[in-house]
Write a protein that holds these residues in place. Structure first.
Motif, PDB file in Angstrom:
ATOM      1  N   THR A   1       0.815  -1.211   0.000  1.00 14.50           N
ATOM      2  CA  THR A   1       0.000   0.000   0.000  1.00 14.50           C
ATOM      3  C   THR A   1       0.851   1.265   0.000  1.00 14.50           C
ATOM      4  OG1 THR A   1      -1.765  -1.147   1.181  1.00 14.50           O
ATOM      5  CG2 THR A   1      -1.801   1.254   1.240  1.00 14.50           C
ATOM      6  N   TYR A   2       0.509   2.196  -0.898  1.00 17.06           N
ATOM      7  CA  TYR A   2       1.182   3.489  -1.008  1.00 17.06           C
ATOM      8  C   TYR A   2       0.202   4.600  -0.619  1.00 17.06           C
ATOM      9  CZ  TYR A   2       4.960   1.285  -3.707  1.00 17.06           C
ATOM     10  OH  TYR A   2       6.014   0.489  -4.097  1.00 17.06           O
ATOM     11  N   LYS A   3       0.708   5.599   0.086  1.00 14.99           N
ATOM     12  CA  LYS A   3      -0.100   6.756   0.447  1.00 14.99           C
ATOM     13  C   LYS A   3       0.544   8.017  -0.131  1.00 14.99           C
ATOM     14  CE  LYS A   3      -1.766   4.705   4.776  1.00 14.99           C
ATOM     15  NZ  LYS A   3      -1.849   4.850   6.258  1.00 14.99           N
ATOM     16  N   VAL A   4      -0.259   8.801  -0.827  1.00  9.07           N
ATOM     17  CA  VAL A   4       0.229  10.018  -1.481  1.00  9.07           C
ATOM     18  C   VAL A   4      -0.476  11.226  -0.876  1.00  9.07           C
ATOM     19  CG1 VAL A   4       0.535  11.234  -3.675  1.00  9.07           C
ATOM     20  CG2 VAL A   4       0.570   8.716  -3.616  1.00  9.07           C
ATOM     21  N   ALA A   5       0.306  12.228  -0.490  1.00  9.63           N
ATOM     22  CA  ALA A   5      -0.252  13.458   0.076  1.00  9.63           C
ATOM     23  C   ALA A   5       0.552  14.651  -0.415  1.00  9.63           C
ATOM     24  CB  ALA A   5      -0.236  13.404   1.601  1.00  9.63           C
ATOM     25  N   VAL A   6      -0.046  15.841  -0.321  1.00  4.96           N
ATOM     26  CA  VAL A   6       0.629  17.082  -0.699  1.00  4.96           C
ATOM     27  C   VAL A   6       0.462  18.082   0.435  1.00  4.96           C
ATOM     28  CG1 VAL A   6       0.684  19.016  -2.332  1.00  4.96           C
ATOM     29  CG2 VAL A   6       0.307  16.685  -3.164  1.00  4.96           C
ATOM     30  N   VAL A   7       1.548  18.790   0.773  1.00  2.00           N
ATOM     31  CA  VAL A   7       1.538  19.748   1.878  1.00  2.00           C
ATOM     32  C   VAL A   7       1.880  21.141   1.341  1.00  2.00           C
ATOM     33  CG1 VAL A   7       2.683  20.426   4.036  1.00  2.00           C
ATOM     34  CG2 VAL A   7       2.151  18.011   3.587  1.00  2.00           C
ATOM     35  N   ASN A   8       1.154  22.146   1.826  1.00  3.01           N
ATOM     36  CA  ASN A   8       1.423  23.543   1.475  1.00  3.01           C
ATOM     37  C   ASN A   8       2.491  24.082   2.423  1.00  3.01           C
ATOM     38  OD1 ASN A   8       1.311  26.132   0.507  1.00  3.01           O
ATOM     39  ND2 ASN A   8      -0.738  26.595   1.285  1.00  3.01           N
ATOM     40  N   PHE A   9       3.762  23.986   2.019  1.00  2.00           N
ATOM     41  CA  PHE A   9       4.853  24.389   2.895  1.00  2.00           C
ATOM     42  C   PHE A   9       4.883  25.905   3.098  1.00  2.00           C
ATOM     43  CE2 PHE A   9       9.279  25.677   3.615  1.00  2.00           C
ATOM     44  CZ  PHE A   9       9.573  24.926   4.744  1.00  2.00           C
ATOM     45  N   SER A  10       4.702  26.664   2.005  1.00  3.02           N
ATOM     46  CA  SER A  10       4.699  28.123   2.118  1.00  3.02           C
ATOM     47  C   SER A  10       4.002  28.730   0.904  1.00  3.02           C
ATOM     48  CB  SER A  10       6.133  28.669   2.216  1.00  3.02           C
ATOM     49  OG  SER A  10       6.848  28.433   1.020  1.00  3.02           O
ATOM     50  N   ALA A  11       3.653  30.021   1.016  1.00  2.00           N
ATOM     51  CA  ALA A  11       2.993  30.734  -0.082  1.00  2.00           C
ATOM     52  C   ALA A  11       3.144  32.230   0.135  1.00  2.00           C
ATOM     53  CB  ALA A  11       1.516  30.348  -0.159  1.00  2.00           C
ATOM     54  N   ASN A  12       2.964  32.998  -0.933  1.00  2.53           N
ATOM     55  CA  ASN A  12       3.005  34.464  -0.812  1.00  2.53           C
ATOM     56  C   ASN A  12       1.595  35.059  -0.859  1.00  2.53           C
ATOM     57  OD1 ASN A  12       2.300  34.132  -3.479  1.00  2.53           O
ATOM     58  ND2 ASN A  12       3.955  35.389  -4.326  1.00  2.53           N
ATOM     59  N   HIS A  13       0.587  34.207  -0.556  1.00  4.43           N
ATOM     60  CA  HIS A  13      -0.814  34.632  -0.564  1.00  4.43           C
ATOM     61  C   HIS A  13      -1.590  33.716   0.379  1.00  4.43           C
ATOM     62  CE1 HIS A  13      -2.164  31.139  -2.990  1.00  4.43           C
ATOM     63  NE2 HIS A  13      -0.895  31.182  -3.389  1.00  4.43           N
ATOM     64  N   ASN A  14      -2.870  33.980   0.534  1.00  8.13           N
ATOM     65  CA  ASN A  14      -3.696  33.178   1.441  1.00  8.13           C
ATOM     66  C   ASN A  14      -4.861  32.496   0.726  1.00  8.13           C
ATOM     67  OD1 ASN A  14      -2.235  33.883   3.859  1.00  8.13           O
ATOM     68  ND2 ASN A  14      -3.217  35.913   3.771  1.00  8.13           N
ATOM     69  N   ASN A  15      -4.762  32.350  -0.583  1.00  9.99           N
ATOM     70  CA  ASN A  15      -5.852  31.753  -1.359  1.00  9.99           C
ATOM     71  C   ASN A  15      -5.610  30.277  -1.623  1.00  9.99           C
ATOM     72  OD1 ASN A  15      -7.158  34.338  -1.765  1.00  9.99           O
ATOM     73  ND2 ASN A  15      -5.535  34.788  -3.248  1.00  9.99           N
TER      74      ASN A  15
END
Length: 324
Positions: free
Chosen positions: A272-286
């Protein structure tokens, strides 16, 4: 010249003089041999192939999505209507796709045509090999909503991009799965440009992430996290696992066309594989849309679209799958 005198009996005697060129009368044309015909056919085929490649090369792989600005003549709708517009959006797109490794050099055009009285709408598709006239399919007449929906769905199928994000689909090469509408040209182009590893054979897996940086005031550093069956998570702080998985491309907030990639080129572990994405940083809040592509055993790419919340540190579970 050879002169032959013939007498034709009509109401009056008439003499008809027939002239034949001696070379025509006396030297019959040599019959083409099967071998000669085969050589001529091969030569013509090579010339056509060279012309198609030259056209594809001049097109620069896949061109930016653009409007040709007029109703496709092959649709049979010239004079009956015009290109449909919503504000500044023109529902007319041209794409050129080239993959020399697979001998694929294609053009693809789609558009919505609105009748002159604005009562009927058609979805028009025109596609084929570059250097040929191709073929055309016209669906309709139908309602405006039905025609627009059909075009948006087809564009997403062909490009891997939502119609609203079409400006982010830059130049690149697609793969031959585009013949079945499953090629995701932008993802493929970014991975190749970054030198990413790919899944090309049985026992290999590639998991890729991309997102949009077409606006300078809306940039993110998204991170791809993949947890294989061993539980040893692969991410930017731990790029290589003991099971030979590797994060070989890791891009940040300043990348113009960001992409990340985790790959097992062979001997991918079963389980079993689990895939996720994390918002490490941004220059906006949208919130921002992103896409994850998964290829197993060198097969077709499965494209998954998700949306990342604007808050830094947000995490989105993309998919859990079993590999056997």
């Amino acid at each position: 010249w050879l002169k032959i005198k013939c007498t034709v009996c009509l109401a009056h005697s008439v003499h008809l003089l027939l002239y034949f060129c001696c070379t025509c009368a006396m030297a019959p044309r040599a019959k083409a041999t099967p071998k000669g015909r085969a050589k001529a056919k091969a030569k013509a085929k090579a010339a056509a192939k060279g012309k198609a490649k030259a056209a594809a090369k001049s097109a620069g792989g896949r061109t930016l999505p653009r409007s040709a600005g007029s109703v496709a003549p092959s649709s049979g709708l010239v004079g009956q209507g015009r290109l449909y517009k919503e504000g500044s959006d023109v529902f007319d797109i041209d794409l050129n796709v080239s993959d020399a490794a697979k001998n694929m050099h294609k053009f693809y055009r789609m558009q919505v045509v609105e009748s002159n009285d604005r009562s009927k709408y058609w979805f028009v598709q025109h596609w084929g090999r570059i250097g040929t006239t191709g073929q055309t399919q016209v669906k309709g007449p139908s309602s405006k909503d039905a025609a627009v929906k059909a075009m948006k769905a087809k564009f997403k199928q062909k490009s891997g991009k939502a119609w609203e994000n079409r400006g982010a689909a830059g130049p690149g090469s697609g793969n031959s799965s585009a013949r079945g509408g499953k090629g995701h040209y932008e993802m493929t182009a970014r991975l190749r440009s970054a030198g990413a590893g790919t899944s090309r054979k049985r026992g290999s897996i590639a998991i890729s992430l991309m997102w949009d940086h077409s606006r300078e005031d809306k940039c993110n550093d998204l991170d791809l996290h993949v947890t294989p069956p061993s539980g040893e998570k692969i991410w930017y702080r731990h790029k290589r696992s003991r099971c030979k998985g590797e994060l070989d491309v890791d891009m940040q907030q300043d990348a113009p066309k960001p992409v990340e990639n985790v790959v097992w080129k062979d001997k991918a572990p079963k389980g079993t594989y689990k895939v996720a994405v994390v918002n490490f940083s941004a220059n906006h809040n949208n919130s921002v849309p992103f896409q994850v592509g998964i290829v197993k055993d060198g097969g077709e790419m499965e494209m998954i679209e998700k949306t990342m919340p604007g808050k830094s540190g947000s995490r989105v579970a993309v998919k859990t799958f079993k590999y056997a």
